[in-house]
Design an enzyme around this catalytic site. Structure first.
Site, PDB file in Angstrom:
ATOM      1  N   LYS A   1       0.942  -1.326  -0.035  1.00  0.00           N
ATOM      2  CA  LYS A   1       0.116   0.041   0.134  1.00  0.00           C
ATOM      3  C   LYS A   1       0.820   1.355   0.060  1.00  0.00           C
ATOM      4  O   LYS A   1       1.994   1.344   0.806  1.00  0.00           O
ATOM      5  CB  LYS A   1      -1.003   0.142   1.271  1.00  0.00           C
TER       6      LYS A   1
ATOM      7  N   LYS B   1       4.908   2.678   8.541  1.00  0.00           N
ATOM      8  CA  LYS B   1       3.884   3.648   8.724  1.00  0.00           C
ATOM      9  C   LYS B   1       2.635   2.876   9.000  1.00  0.00           C
ATOM     10  O   LYS B   1       1.757   2.871  10.033  1.00  0.00           O
ATOM     11  CB  LYS B   1       3.615   4.617   7.646  1.00  0.00           C
TER      12      LYS B   1
ATOM     13  N   LYS C   1       5.374   2.228  -2.773  1.00  0.00           N
ATOM     14  CA  LYS C   1       5.170   3.616  -3.364  1.00  0.00           C
ATOM     15  C   LYS C   1       5.699   3.573  -4.981  1.00  0.00           C
ATOM     16  O   LYS C   1       6.191   2.534  -5.468  1.00  0.00           O
ATOM     17  CB  LYS C   1       6.506   4.578  -2.650  1.00  0.00           C
TER      18      LYS C   1
ATOM     19  N   THR D   1      -4.922  13.225   5.932  1.00  0.00           N
ATOM     20  CA  THR D   1      -3.598  13.359   6.349  1.00  0.00           C
ATOM     21  C   THR D   1      -3.298  14.579   7.134  1.00  0.00           C
ATOM     22  O   THR D   1      -2.810  14.720   8.180  1.00  0.00           O
ATOM     23  CB  THR D   1      -2.719  13.451   5.180  1.00  0.00           C
TER      24      THR D   1
ATOM     25  N   ASN E   1      -2.472  19.493  -0.483  1.00  0.00           N
ATOM     26  CA  ASN E   1      -3.469  18.801   0.187  1.00  0.00           C
ATOM     27  C   ASN E   1      -3.363  18.491   1.534  1.00  0.00           C
ATOM     28  O   ASN E   1      -4.276  18.749   2.433  1.00  0.00           O
ATOM     29  CB  ASN E   1      -3.723  17.454  -0.325  1.00  0.00           C
TER      30      ASN E   1
ATOM     31  N   SER F   1      -7.091   5.813   3.918  1.00  0.00           N
ATOM     32  CA  SER F   1      -7.336   4.839   2.831  1.00  0.00           C
ATOM     33  C   SER F   1      -7.732   3.060   3.237  1.00  0.00           C
ATOM     34  O   SER F   1      -8.275   2.789   2.259  1.00  0.00           O
ATOM     35  CB  SER F   1      -5.865   4.586   2.251  1.00  0.00           C
TER      36      SER F   1
END
Ligand code: GLU
Length: 414
Positions: free
Chosen positions: A72, A96, A108, A191, A222, A350
């Site tokens: 992810k 994380k 990523k 976030t 964002n 998410s």
């Protein structure tokens, strides 16, 4: 460190991970296993530009570890995207997700393009051709991309659509989608809100209040924008914000509402009139209670760390502080709320989005807010307790918790 290490991880993360592995008594082989990735993709993406010329871009995806769940992590569209940094950022995602206990691994990816210089059609074409070439490697139970620097819900919508052409309707292949096609309430602001939740938890832990405290934010994408709104709602004074060009400064506090409106109209925040302008370099050194780097990695190096005048640094971006910068802040007794905790709100929501997609059952916004708070508070309090018990930095504590959890899962499954 043996000469088989370090791997492709760059920035400070590989060294933070190495320190954590040493403190946990892990061998060099375990460090090599955890710092290396399961696999990497590099894909050539020729794009026929609107003017008829041909331009070649490269798409990357690094799948770090999946012992705790499907890979992810975000997709970044930025000219600086390369394999080394993608490795670093993929490993950061594994740590994380392990830290905040969402059942995902880490990944990523991205494309080395400047999305601001591409038309809507060019962006769509580039995104769709990336997915046409990588679709076998991703999927709702395999690897789930999400927005990151330079990407947004529209790009996620194209990804879902392109993937679904091959596999049938698959909303769970991507998170951060528009609400209308299976996105989640609260994902866009997650976030930034998460950064505020972690700061609030930290203030509470220190028996302090955030009311009236000053904050400086680098970046107004964002993450920075929603963090600024949340800070204002908590009664904090936002002294400065910036975009990649330059920043805005007002020692009495900026009008966040007006600047957000201005940005939503499509303008760059740095061209907002009527307040003092400040360079990004000077902004990082402003006296403030909280400094929140919310843009790119590596901006707080040794020199900046020596000169900055913040009470606490909060890593809203991924890897904004270098390894050397971190050491300086430790000697200066300036606490750092590390990225794998401070910006984890995005991947937490998410996860909620993915659960809703898999169950085909949307959640109310209240439930998202409640569950996000609960997950982040548990992780934050765990980090604060370990840091207090071991008399170490919050980053060290977070890495100890996450590395152990990751290694325990890797050991069971390998
Ligand atoms: N790009 C975000 C991050 O770095 C979110 C990733 C996700 O939601 O998968 O945490």
């Amino acid at each position: 460190m043996s000469d088989k290490t370090p791997t492709k991880m760059t920035m400070g993360n590989s060294r933070f991970l190495h320190e954590a592995c040493q403190a946990l008594g892990y061998s060099d082989q375990v460090f090599a296993l955890l710092s290396g990735a399961s696999r990497e993709f590099k894909i050539q993406l020729p794009l026929l530009r609107d003017d008829g010329s041909l331009e070649i871009f490269y798409g990357y995806r690094v799948q770090h570890h999946n012992a705790l769940g499907p890979f992810k992590g975000g997709l970044r569209y930025h000219p600086s995207v390369n394999m080394r940094d993608t490795h670093t950022l993929a490993a950061l995602m594994s740590l994380k997700t392990a830290l905040v206990k969402v059942p995902f691994g880490g990944a990523k990816g991205g494309i080395d393009c400047d999305p601001r210089k591409l038309s809507h059609r060019e962006l769509e074409s580039l995104t769709r051709s990336f997915i046409q070439k990588i679709h076998r490697g991703i999927g709702p139970n395999r690897d789930i991309p999400a927005p990151d620097v330079g990407t947004n819900d529209q790009i996620m919508a194209w990804i879902q659509n392109e993937y679904s052409k091959v596999y049938g309707h698959s909303p769970g292949v991507v998170t951060g989608k528009p609400l209308l096609i299976g996105g989640s309430e609260g994902r866009e602001e997650a976030t930034g809100n998460g950064v505020a939740i972690v700061m609030h938890a930290h203030a509470h832990h220190q028996a302090e209040s955030l009311e009236g405290k000053t904050v400086v934010i680098q970046g107004f994408g964002n993450v920075g924008m929603y963090a600024a709104k949340a800070f204002r709602d908590m009664g904090m004074k936002v002294l400065a914000i910036s975009d990649s060009k330059s920043g805005l400064y007002d020692e009495t506090g900026l009008d966040i509402e007006a600047i957000c409106k201005y940005r939503k109209s499509g303008a760059r925040v740095s061209s907002y009139e009527g307040v003092e302008k400040i360079t990004n370099e000077k902004l990082l050194k402003l006296p403030c209670d909280y400094l929140v780097p919310a843009a790119m990695g590596g901006v707080i190096n040794e020199t900046v760390a020596r000169e900055l005048k913040a009470g606490v640094v909060v890593e809203a971006a991924n890897s904004p502080i270098t390894f050397e910068g971190d050491k300086v802040l430790i000697t200066r007794n300036i606490p750092v709320l590390p990225d794998i905790l401070a910006n984890a709100g995005g991947v937490i929501v998410s996860y909620f989005e993915w659960v809703q997609n898999m169950q085909q059952m949307p959640w109310e916004k209240e439930k998202i807010t409640e569950e996000l708070n609960s997950k982040l508070l548990k992780a934050a309090n765990h980090v604060f307790a370990v840091a207090t018990g071991k008399e170490c930095s919050y980053r060290r504590a977070a890495y100890l918790i996450a590395t152990k959890r990751l290694q325990d899962a890797v050991a069971i499954t390998s």
